[in-house]
Design an enzyme around this catalytic site. Sequence first.
Site, short mmCIF file in Angstrom:
data_model
loop_
_atom_site.label_atom_id
_atom_site.label_comp_id
_atom_site.label_asym_id
_atom_site.label_seq_id
_atom_site.Cartn_x
_atom_site.Cartn_y
_atom_site.Cartn_z
N SER A 1 52.42 16.23 69.14
CA SER A 1 52.10 17.44 68.38
C SER A 1 53.36 18.28 68.25
O SER A 1 54.28 18.14 69.06
CB SER A 1 51.03 18.25 69.14
OG SER A 1 50.92 19.56 68.61
N TYR B 1 46.70 21.95 76.61
CA TYR B 1 47.07 21.09 75.48
C TYR B 1 48.60 21.01 75.34
O TYR B 1 49.18 19.91 75.23
CB TYR B 1 46.45 21.67 74.20
CG TYR B 1 46.64 20.81 72.97
CD1 TYR B 1 45.76 19.77 72.68
CD2 TYR B 1 47.69 21.06 72.08
CE1 TYR B 1 45.93 18.99 71.55
CE2 TYR B 1 47.87 20.29 70.95
CZ TYR B 1 46.97 19.26 70.68
OH TYR B 1 47.14 18.48 69.56
C1 BGC Z 1 46.56 20.99 67.15
C2 BGC Z 1 45.94 21.74 66.00
C3 BGC Z 1 46.91 22.76 65.44
C4 BGC Z 1 48.27 22.14 65.18
C5 BGC Z 1 49.31 23.18 64.76
C6 BGC Z 1 47.86 20.41 66.69
O1 BGC Z 1 48.44 19.63 67.69
O2 BGC Z 1 45.66 19.98 67.61
O3 BGC Z 1 44.76 22.39 66.44
O4 BGC Z 1 46.40 23.27 64.22
O5 BGC Z 1 48.73 21.46 66.32
O6 BGC Z 1 49.30 24.31 65.57
#
Ligand code: BGC
Length: 269
Positions: free
Chosen positions: A154, A167
Amino acid sequence: MEISLRNQVAVVTGASSGIGSGIAKSLASAGAAVIVNHSSERSLDEAQAVLKEITDAGGNGITYQCDVSREDQVIKMFQDTVSQFGTVDILINNAGIQKDSKFTEMTLDQWNAVIGVNLTGQFLCAREAIKEFLRRGIDPSRSIACGKIIHISSVHEIIPWAGHANYAASKGAVRMLMQTLAQEYGADKIRVNSICPGAIQTPINKDAWSTQEALSSLLSLIPYNRIGQPQDIGNLAAFLASDLADYITGTSIFVDGAMTTFESFSTGG
Ligand code: BGC
């Protein structure tokens, strides 16, 4: 120049929806047989719909239920895949969840659930995939590499994210997992990379795009001024898994409409 994954077998975790479903379809259209993994009975219908799109388009694959945070289930998924398809060439470590909370209110269950799927799940699947790659060895009729792993990370592997400590911590750790595996298994010709999506329009971030107000606020973070689609990630995954990307290993590629250039600095700083 053609992206070809012909004769190859790909396990795509969390492939019943969102980014995983986009990747599963892209790999299948490049010729790979795809294991459309889904986590529970509840997501079976969605996984079957993804598989139907694949087979309707002339592709090949199966659905497979497995919770990637459970060691016994992951081991079985790889064993079953090898007995049915002969081997595994590509792992897309995609399954991921969010359990958002202000940090002081975050429960241990919320922490453990996210780390369990997003990090431990990627560890378990990568371990089983690499064992199989090494057992098979390089087979030039499939690929010039011994195997390919793509971690779906991410933008939050580098952007801190208030209210999402579990996360962000899981994704920061995925970066080091990926780089360490690329280093440890480079000499075996196993390629390991991460794709770091920005905001992609999927169920995980529905709150960020389902109303006009939320969408405008989201777009203010994205210089390219559109939300991403699963296909944007699928296109790169197919290329990265193919021999066209043979010299790419140990790196994170951001697919984010320039979110990581910190749009809020465009008018000041
Ligand atoms: C998340 C999303 C978020 C995006 C940008 C991703 O890794 O799961 O919820 O919109 O990152 O912030």
